[in-house]
Design a protein around this motif. Structure first.
Motif, PDB file in Angstrom:
ATOM      1  N   VAL A  86       0.863  -1.186   0.000  1.00 27.73           N
ATOM      2  CA  VAL A  86       0.000   0.000   0.000  1.00 27.73           C
ATOM      3  C   VAL A  86       0.897   1.232   0.000  1.00 27.73           C
ATOM      4  CG1 VAL A  86      -1.763   1.307   1.261  1.00 27.73           C
ATOM      5  CG2 VAL A  86      -1.851  -1.199   1.219  1.00 27.73           C
ATOM      6  N   LEU A  87       0.721   2.090  -0.979  1.00 30.38           N
ATOM      7  CA  LEU A  87       1.550   3.283  -1.113  1.00 30.38           C
ATOM      8  C   LEU A  87       1.105   4.375  -0.150  1.00 30.38           C
ATOM      9  CD1 LEU A  87       1.648   3.337  -4.996  1.00 30.38           C
ATOM     10  CD2 LEU A  87       3.663   3.079  -3.538  1.00 30.38           C
ATOM     11  N   ALA A  88       2.071   5.123   0.378  1.00 32.19           N
ATOM     12  CA  ALA A  88       1.777   6.250   1.257  1.00 32.19           C
ATOM     13  C   ALA A  88       1.565   7.510   0.424  1.00 32.19           C
ATOM     14  CB  ALA A  88       2.924   6.467   2.241  1.00 32.19           C
ATOM     15  N   ASP A  89       0.469   8.203   0.700  1.00 27.68           N
ATOM     16  CA  ASP A  89       0.175   9.498   0.086  1.00 27.68           C
ATOM     17  C   ASP A  89       0.456  10.582   1.117  1.00 27.68           C
ATOM     18  OD1 ASP A  89      -0.902  11.711  -1.253  1.00 27.68           O
ATOM     19  OD2 ASP A  89      -2.961  11.205  -0.654  1.00 27.68           O
ATOM     20  N   LEU A  90       1.341  11.525   0.778  1.00 30.42           N
ATOM     21  CA  LEU A  90       1.743  12.562   1.724  1.00 30.42           C
ATOM     22  C   LEU A  90       1.064  13.902   1.475  1.00 30.42           C
ATOM     23  CD1 LEU A  90       5.581  11.813   1.960  1.00 30.42           C
ATOM     24  CD2 LEU A  90       3.683  10.845   3.278  1.00 30.42           C
ATOM     25  N   SER A  91       0.191  14.010   0.491  1.00 31.91           N
ATOM     26  CA  SER A  91      -0.521  15.268   0.275  1.00 31.91           C
ATOM     27  C   SER A  91      -1.400  15.570   1.482  1.00 31.91           C
ATOM     28  CB  SER A  91      -1.389  15.189  -0.983  1.00 31.91           C
ATOM     29  OG  SER A  91      -0.605  15.216  -2.144  1.00 31.91           O
ATOM     30  N   GLY A  92      -1.269  16.775   2.026  1.00 31.63           N
ATOM     31  CA  GLY A  92      -2.028  17.168   3.200  1.00 31.63           C
ATOM     32  C   GLY A  92      -1.384  16.795   4.509  1.00 31.63           C
ATOM     33  N   ALA A  93      -0.316  15.996   4.458  1.00 30.55           N
ATOM     34  CA  ALA A  93       0.398  15.634   5.685  1.00 30.55           C
ATOM     35  C   ALA A  93       1.303  16.786   6.111  1.00 30.55           C
ATOM     36  CB  ALA A  93       1.225  14.374   5.472  1.00 30.55           C
ATOM     37  N   SER A  94       1.619  16.858   7.395  1.00 31.96           N
ATOM     38  CA  SER A  94       2.545  17.878   7.874  1.00 31.96           C
ATOM     39  C   SER A  94       3.937  17.615   7.324  1.00 31.96           C
ATOM     40  CB  SER A  94       2.587  17.876   9.406  1.00 31.96           C
ATOM     41  OG  SER A  94       3.194  16.674   9.881  1.00 31.96           O
ATOM     42  N   ASP A  95       4.762  18.649   7.312  1.00 31.55           N
ATOM     43  CA  ASP A  95       6.130  18.485   6.832  1.00 31.55           C
ATOM     44  C   ASP A  95       6.878  17.451   7.671  1.00 31.55           C
ATOM     45  OD1 ASP A  95       5.526  20.359   4.954  1.00 31.55           O
ATOM     46  OD2 ASP A  95       6.967  21.879   5.652  1.00 31.55           O
ATOM     47  N   ALA A  96       6.603  17.425   8.982  1.00 32.76           N
ATOM     48  CA  ALA A  96       7.279  16.469   9.851  1.00 32.76           C
ATOM     49  C   ALA A  96       6.864  15.030   9.519  1.00 32.76           C
ATOM     50  CB  ALA A  96       6.971  16.777  11.317  1.00 32.76           C
ATOM     51  N   THR A  97       5.566  14.828   9.263  1.00 32.74           N
ATOM     52  CA  THR A  97       5.091  13.499   8.880  1.00 32.74           C
ATOM     53  C   THR A  97       5.667  13.090   7.539  1.00 32.74           C
ATOM     54  OG1 THR A  97       3.032  13.615  10.151  1.00 32.74           O
ATOM     55  CG2 THR A  97       3.044  12.178   8.231  1.00 32.74           C
ATOM     56  N   ALA A  98       5.669  14.033   6.586  1.00 30.09           N
ATOM     57  CA  ALA A  98       6.195  13.719   5.257  1.00 30.09           C
ATOM     58  C   ALA A  98       7.675  13.368   5.321  1.00 30.09           C
ATOM     59  CB  ALA A  98       5.965  14.901   4.318  1.00 30.09           C
ATOM     60  N   GLY A  99       8.439  14.144   6.074  1.00 30.81           N
ATOM     61  CA  GLY A  99       9.866  13.877   6.178  1.00 30.81           C
ATOM     62  C   GLY A  99      10.167  12.526   6.798  1.00 30.81           C
ATOM     63  N   ARG A 100       9.436  12.169   7.859  1.00 32.75           N
ATOM     64  CA  ARG A 100       9.672  10.884   8.508  1.00 32.75           C
ATOM     65  C   ARG A 100       9.243   9.726   7.611  1.00 32.75           C
ATOM     66  NH1 ARG A 100      12.865   7.669  10.513  1.00 32.75           N
ATOM     67  NH2 ARG A 100      12.075   6.133  12.007  1.00 32.75           N
TER      68      ARG A 100
END
Length: 369
Positions: A206-220
């Motif tokens: 399952v692919l992770a979608d980072l649109s709308g995620a915080s920068d901290a969540t996206a970076g991790r």
């Protein structure tokens, strides 16, 4: 990305046009550059390398209609089979995300209802649509003249903080999950349970979608995931300060991890016309690289009817700006195929060394912590 990413980069199809071009073997080849007008060149290119549209809101648009027929077209929405073919759409990611106003306690049930609607819709249009669970099935649908439907993204709230529900949704066809809107994926980043969710997503494919995620969540998530991530509806924050758009720093990280930013045709995110969307594509390509940019559907606002963007006109604009045809082939078809193949490969490798996780959120994120 984590250590397996080195193995993913070794895949022969990753980012190499000769291999991605083979994914549409029955399509005609575009004419030599300079022999036709940009729109004619765009049509020929799209015939050979159709668009994988990274975020279609059609399920949400249809949910309140008492009756619909996508073969004939609907007055309530601007998407139907004819428009998909005219737009050279070869595959769609069908969003299962819920309206922001939906109650969290109904998220699981509402997501299952949307899954049921999508599967019923595909079954009702077997000559036009085909459910795809892997990169290979996307290619098979394309070669059979069908539009491949990949299920997702769904919202993180649909898991109800349960890895068992994640596995159940995956068994029903879910292939993309947005890492936002849950207690374990917030402004502070991923919690320990959030990290376990990402590991289980890798194991399942399952692919992770980072649109709308915080920068901290996206970076991790970029650092942790062993397969490329998606941003299904993100432009460049440097050009338009929408919360879904990505900073140049995140775009650079995304490019280094061979993830994919799917730039939408959206007045709010990218601007009102084709030239604005092309500006965002230029910027993302310059920062993240040509292997990390793709296309996403039209998003006027959350409650707007779903529409098919004018992809031939957009590709003609990019040709006039000097985009090489190999980069356009990656933009429309090749990059998404690479990411889907990488997810399939990573899942097979992970399942050989990792059992399904049964951990509960209270074990990793104690309420009193």
């Amino acid at each position: 990305m984590a250590d397996l990413q080195d193995e993913l980069h070794a895949l022969p199809e990753a980012g190499e046009l000769p291999d991605t071009a083979r994914t549409a073997p029955c399509a005609p080849q575009p004419p030599p550059r300079g022999t036709t007008a940009p729109l004619e060149r765009a049509e020929a290119l799209l015939a050979a390398h159709p668009v994988v549209d990274g975020h279609s809101g059609l399920p949400r648009a249809l949910r309140d209609l008492p009756w619909y027929d996508l073969q004939l077209g609907e007055s309530g929405v601007d998407t139907d089979v004819l428009r998909l073919r005219e737009g050279h759409v070869g595959a769609l990611l069908w969003s299962l995300r819920l309206p922001e106003r939906s109650a969290r306690e109904r998220a699981v049930g509402a997501t299952l209802e949307q899954l049921d609607l999508v599967r019923s819709l595909i079954a009702a249009h077997p000559e036009a649509l085909r459910l795809a669970r892997s990169a290979g099935q996307v290619i098979d649908a394309r070669n059979c003249g069908r539009v491949a439907v990949v299920l997702g993204p769904a919202g993180a709230a649909a898991l109800d903080d349960s890895l068992g529900i994640l596995r159940s949704l995956h068994s029903l066809g879910l292939r993309v999950l947005t890492l936002a809107g849950a207690s374990w994926a917030g402004e502070a980043g991923l919690t320990r349970f959030g990290e376990e969710v990402v590991r289980e997503m890798n194991r399942l494919g399952v692919l992770a979608d980072l649109s709308g995620a915080s920068d901290a969540t996206a970076g991790r998530a970029l650092a942790l995931s062993r397969t490329p991530v998606l941003c299904t509806r993100s432009g460049a924050r440097a050009l338009r300060a929408h919360p879904d758009n990505l900073s140049d720093a995140l775009l650079a990280e995304l490019g280094a991890a061979k993830g994919l930013c799917l730039v939408p045709s959206s007045p709010e995110r990218t601007g009102p016309d084709v030239r604005d969307v092309a500006d965002h594509l230029d910027h993302v390509r310059a920062i993240a690289g040509p292997e990390s940019v793709g296309l996403s559907g039209a998003h006027a606002r959350d409650d707007a009817p779903d529409t098919v963007p004018a992809y031939p006109s957009l590709i003609a604009e990019l040709l006039e700006r000097g985009w090489p045809e190999p980069d356009i082939a990656l933009l429309t078809w090749g990059n998404m195929q690479r990411v889907l193949r990488s997810a399939d490969f990573a899942a097979r490798a992970a399942r050989e060394r990792r059992k399904p996780s049964t951990v509960r959120i209270t074990e990793l994120d104690p309420p009193d912590a």
